[in-house]
Design a protein around this motif. Structure first.
Motif, PDB file in Angstrom:
ATOM      1  N   TYR A  17       0.855  -1.194   0.000  1.00 22.01           N
ATOM      2  CA  TYR A  17       0.000   0.000   0.000  1.00 22.01           C
ATOM      3  C   TYR A  17       0.885   1.235   0.000  1.00 22.01           C
ATOM      4  N   ALA A  18       0.286   2.380  -0.172  1.00 21.48           N
ATOM      5  CA  ALA A  18       1.089   3.606  -0.280  1.00 21.48           C
ATOM      6  C   ALA A  18       0.293   4.780   0.262  1.00 21.48           C
ATOM      7  N   PHE A  19       0.992   5.906   0.393  1.00 19.63           N
ATOM      8  CA  PHE A  19       0.342   7.134   0.862  1.00 19.63           C
ATOM      9  C   PHE A  19       0.558   8.271  -0.121  1.00 19.63           C
ATOM     10  N   ALA A  20      -0.410   9.175  -0.172  1.00 16.96           N
ATOM     11  CA  ALA A  20      -0.229  10.434  -0.888  1.00 16.96           C
ATOM     12  C   ALA A  20      -0.713  11.522   0.062  1.00 16.96           C
ATOM     13  N   PHE A  21       0.073  12.576   0.178  1.00 15.12           N
ATOM     14  CA  PHE A  21      -0.261  13.650   1.121  1.00 15.12           C
ATOM     15  C   PHE A  21      -0.515  14.958   0.400  1.00 15.12           C
ATOM     16  N   ASP A  22      -1.557  15.615   0.852  1.00 16.51           N
ATOM     17  CA  ASP A  22      -1.737  17.013   0.541  1.00 16.51           C
ATOM     18  C   ASP A  22      -0.727  17.756   1.434  1.00 16.51           C
ATOM     19  N   ILE A  23      -0.347  18.969   1.102  1.00 14.64           N
ATOM     20  CA  ILE A  23       0.659  19.651   1.936  1.00 14.64           C
ATOM     21  C   ILE A  23       0.037  20.726   2.842  1.00 14.64           C
ATOM     22  N   ASP A  24      -0.539  21.773   2.223  1.00 18.52           N
ATOM     23  CA  ASP A  24      -1.081  22.868   3.048  1.00 18.52           C
ATOM     24  C   ASP A  24      -2.289  22.384   3.849  1.00 18.52           C
ATOM     25  N   GLY A  25      -2.224  22.592   5.140  1.00 19.39           N
ATOM     26  CA  GLY A  25      -3.344  22.184   5.991  1.00 19.39           C
ATOM     27  C   GLY A  25      -3.200  20.759   6.512  1.00 19.39           C
ATOM     28  N   VAL A  26      -2.198  20.030   5.982  1.00 19.32           N
ATOM     29  CA  VAL A  26      -1.961  18.648   6.441  1.00 19.32           C
ATOM     30  C   VAL A  26      -0.581  18.545   7.096  1.00 19.32           C
ATOM     31  N   LEU A  27       0.420  19.092   6.405  1.00 18.73           N
ATOM     32  CA  LEU A  27       1.797  19.038   6.923  1.00 18.73           C
ATOM     33  C   LEU A  27       2.320  20.414   7.295  1.00 18.73           C
ATOM     34  N   VAL A  28       1.854  21.434   6.599  1.00 17.86           N
ATOM     35  CA  VAL A  28       2.275  22.795   6.945  1.00 17.86           C
ATOM     36  C   VAL A  28       1.062  23.722   6.893  1.00 17.86           C
ATOM     37  N   LYS A  29       1.247  24.885   7.500  1.00 14.59           N
ATOM     38  CA  LYS A  29       0.214  25.919   7.488  1.00 14.59           C
ATOM     39  C   LYS A  29       0.953  27.235   7.390  1.00 14.59           C
ATOM     40  N   GLY A  30       1.089  27.776   6.188  1.00 11.36           N
ATOM     41  CA  GLY A  30       1.917  28.963   6.016  1.00 11.36           C
ATOM     42  C   GLY A  30       3.322  28.652   6.499  1.00 11.36           C
ATOM     43  N   PRO A  31       3.889  29.516   7.326  1.00 14.85           N
ATOM     44  CA  PRO A  31       5.260  29.272   7.795  1.00 14.85           C
ATOM     45  C   PRO A  31       5.349  28.189   8.872  1.00 14.85           C
ATOM     46  N   THR A  33       4.954  24.475  10.658  1.00  6.66           N
ATOM     47  CA  THR A  33       4.892  23.051  10.319  1.00  6.66           C
ATOM     48  C   THR A  33       3.903  22.409  11.280  1.00  6.66           C
ATOM     49  N   ILE A  34       3.003  21.614  10.774  1.00  9.39           N
ATOM     50  CA  ILE A  34       2.026  20.965  11.661  1.00  9.39           C
ATOM     51  C   ILE A  34       2.791  19.955  12.526  1.00  9.39           C
ATOM     52  N   PRO A  35       2.683  20.082  13.850  1.00 12.61           N
ATOM     53  CA  PRO A  35       3.587  19.347  14.751  1.00 12.61           C
ATOM     54  C   PRO A  35       3.618  17.829  14.550  1.00 12.61           C
ATOM     55  N   GLN A  36       2.517  17.247  14.132  1.00 14.28           N
ATOM     56  CA  GLN A  36       2.494  15.774  13.993  1.00 14.28           C
ATOM     57  C   GLN A  36       3.116  15.297  12.680  1.00 14.28           C
ATOM     58  N   GLY A  37       3.434  16.222  11.763  1.00 12.95           N
ATOM     59  CA  GLY A  37       3.925  15.848  10.423  1.00 12.95           C
ATOM     60  C   GLY A  37       5.215  15.030  10.450  1.00 12.95           C
ATOM     61  N   PRO A  38       6.275  15.549  11.100  1.00 11.40           N
ATOM     62  CA  PRO A  38       7.548  14.816  11.064  1.00 11.40           C
ATOM     63  C   PRO A  38       7.421  13.374  11.563  1.00 11.40           C
ATOM     64  N   GLU A  39       6.696  13.155  12.644  1.00 13.03           N
ATOM     65  CA  GLU A  39       6.556  11.810  13.202  1.00 13.03           C
ATOM     66  C   GLU A  39       5.778  10.905  12.227  1.00 13.03           C
ATOM     67  N   ALA A  40       4.760  11.460  11.597  1.00 12.08           N
ATOM     68  CA  ALA A  40       3.953  10.667  10.655  1.00 12.08           C
ATOM     69  C   ALA A  40       4.845  10.133   9.528  1.00 12.08           C
ATOM     70  N   ASP A  73      12.520  22.647   1.026  1.00 13.97           N
ATOM     71  CA  ASP A  73      11.736  23.197   2.128  1.00 13.97           C
ATOM     72  C   ASP A  73      11.044  22.083   2.927  1.00 13.97           C
ATOM     73  N   LEU A  74      10.433  21.151   2.201  1.00 13.17           N
ATOM     74  CA  LEU A  74       9.731  20.053   2.889  1.00 13.17           C
ATOM     75  C   LEU A  74      10.710  19.201   3.686  1.00 13.17           C
ATOM     76  N   SER A  75      11.871  18.920   3.093  1.00 11.09           N
ATOM     77  CA  SER A  75      12.869  18.083   3.770  1.00 11.09           C
ATOM     78  C   SER A  75      13.288  18.737   5.079  1.00 11.09           C
ATOM     79  N   LYS A  76      13.522  20.053   5.017  1.00 10.24           N
ATOM     80  CA  LYS A  76      13.983  20.769   6.197  1.00 10.24           C
ATOM     81  C   LYS A  76      12.905  20.772   7.285  1.00 10.24           C
ATOM     82  N   ARG A  77      11.698  21.072   6.866  1.00  8.53           N
ATOM     83  CA  ARG A  77      10.625  21.177   7.860  1.00  8.53           C
ATOM     84  C   ARG A  77      10.259  19.841   8.475  1.00  8.53           C
ATOM     85  N   LEU A  78      10.315  18.792   7.655  1.00  9.21           N
ATOM     86  CA  LEU A  78       9.809  17.503   8.127  1.00  9.21           C
ATOM     87  C   LEU A  78      10.912  16.563   8.597  1.00  9.21           C
TER      88      LEU A  78
END
Ligand code: G3P
Ligand code: MG
Length: 388
Positions: A17-31, A33-40, A73-78
């Motif tokens: 199985y696999a995952f696809a992620f939306d970014i804004d509102g799921v992993l980040v919100k403007g500047p 980073t949604i706190p649960q993103g890196p662990e997910a 940017d995503l690599s750094k934030r997550l």
């Protein structure tokens, strides 16, 4: 002999199985980073109790910078490594228009950021609204270019250029000026500034990277997005010409983007499996003695890639012929784009709505997700447990 390969790979299997992620509102919100993103994402990289690596990609309607810059940017934030092969932005599929149009007006983004992206895609002559405003400041009587904008703008005589397509790549930073220029071109003769088509049917084609009406930022309420600009331009166009505006839309939930995403996901899954097989080879002390398959004479079940394949084939064979993902979990925050997108293919895609972005608790989403979760980590946990 049983081989011990765990020092190189921290996961023992690769999921079917696999995952696809939306970014804004799921992993980040403007500047933010949604706190649960890196662990997910760490969990999907193999740090889960099943020691399984789960392939994932990102499908955002956002854009305005190159895929490479987005990955950085995503690599750094997550705290993970995201590569260009994993990311689809709203304007990514517009690459396919490179051979169709020679002269394009690219709209949106900061200064000339989108010109650079379009040129990176291979578009030949890329103009931006700032070039038009520099050419004739009276095009936008209430907006005067500042020095930085004047320096960035190119010197072009737009009375001699025919713009064949208007590509709205990212959110406009200047709605009034951008709308003025877009509408003039739409009503022009063959995309030449300063002309009017008597029938309003000779202007350039209009393309939008996505149609999100609103999107989630770090402000409490949603902000108007590119879809809202589209509504505004359509209303003005209709008021002026009496005609309906013709628009080609990309991004979620468009079918074209879905097909594009399936291709990207399939390539990425193949990549993930190859990497897994390579790591096993590196760890294999007998490599070279038994070249038949990287899994050789392994008698350890945990070495097998878990592709849900009962045919008796070895993962080495599957690198060329990969079965489709058994399920693709798509995690998004906007019912109108994300959930609709995933539900359009619900035989394999499984939509999960999170509450960290556009969607808010207590509202009935216009498109019903298969599952609603508080945040992305809960979504990943839910899906992994559902699979095992
Ligand atoms: O402008 C970007 C926004 O509309 C949506 O981005 O990542 O939620 O698809 P995303
Ligand atoms: Mg979103």
């Amino acid at each position: 002999p049983v081989r011990h390969r765990k020092s190189v790979v921290n996961h023992e299997r690769v999921a079917s199985y696999a995952f696809a992620f939306d970014i804004d509102g799921v992993l980040v919100k403007g500047p933010e980073t949604i706190p649960q993103g890196p662990e997910a994402l760490r969990m999907l990289n193999g740090h889960n109790k099943y020691n399984i690596k789960v392939p994932y990609i990102f499908i955002t309607n956002g854009g305005g910078r190159s895929e490479k810059a987005r990955c950085r940017d995503l690599s750094k934030r997550l705290g993970i490594t995201v590569t260009e092969d994993q990311v689809i932005q709203g304007h990514t599929p517009m690459k396919d228009l490179v051979d169709v149009y020679e002269n394009v007006l690219v709209v949106g983004g900061v200064l000339d950021s989108c010109r650079k992206v379009a040129e990176g895609y291979g578009f030949k002559n890329v103009y931006i609204p700032l070039d038009v405003m520099k050419w004739k400041p009276s095009v936008t009587p209430y907006y005067v270019l500042n020095e930085e904008e004047r320096n960035i703008a190119k010197d072009v005589d737009f009375s001699k250029i025919n713009i064949q397509a208007i590509l709205v790549f990212a959110d406009s930073r200047n709605w009034a000026a951008d709308q003025q220029i877009i509408l003039e071109l739409l009503m022009s003769e063959k995309g030449v500034m300063g002309t009017i088509s008597p029938t309003y049917d000779q202007g350039p084609g209009l393309y939008f990277a996505h149609s999100d009406f609103v999107w989630a930022t770090d402000y409490g309420l949603c902000r108007y997005g590119m879809g809202a600009l589209q509504v505004s331009i359509a209303a003005l166009y209709e008021e002026h010409t009496g005609k309906e505006l013709q628009v080609t839309r990309f991004g979620k939930p468009q079918r074209g983007t879905f097909r594009f995403a399936e291709k990207v996901l399939s390539n990425w899954r193949r990549e993930t499996l190859s990497e897994h097989v390579e790591n096993l080879k590196l760890e294999d002390p007998d490599e070279g003695e038994n070249k038949e398959t990287p899994f050789g004479d392994s008698d350890s079940e945990e070495d097998e890639a878990d592709w849900g394949n009962d045919s008796g084939e070895r993962p080495g064979d599957l690198v060329l012929e990969l079965p489709p993902a058994s399920t693709v979990y798509f995690v998004g925050d906007t019912p109108e784009s994300d959930i609709r997108f995933a539900n359009s293919h619900d035989s394999t895609w499984y939509s999960i709505l999170v509450k960290t972005g556009v969607y808010k608790d207590g509202v009935t989403p216009r498109y019903t997700p298969k599952k609603t979760c508080e945040n992305v980590l809960e979504a990943v946990n839910f899906a992994i447990e559902r699979e095992h």
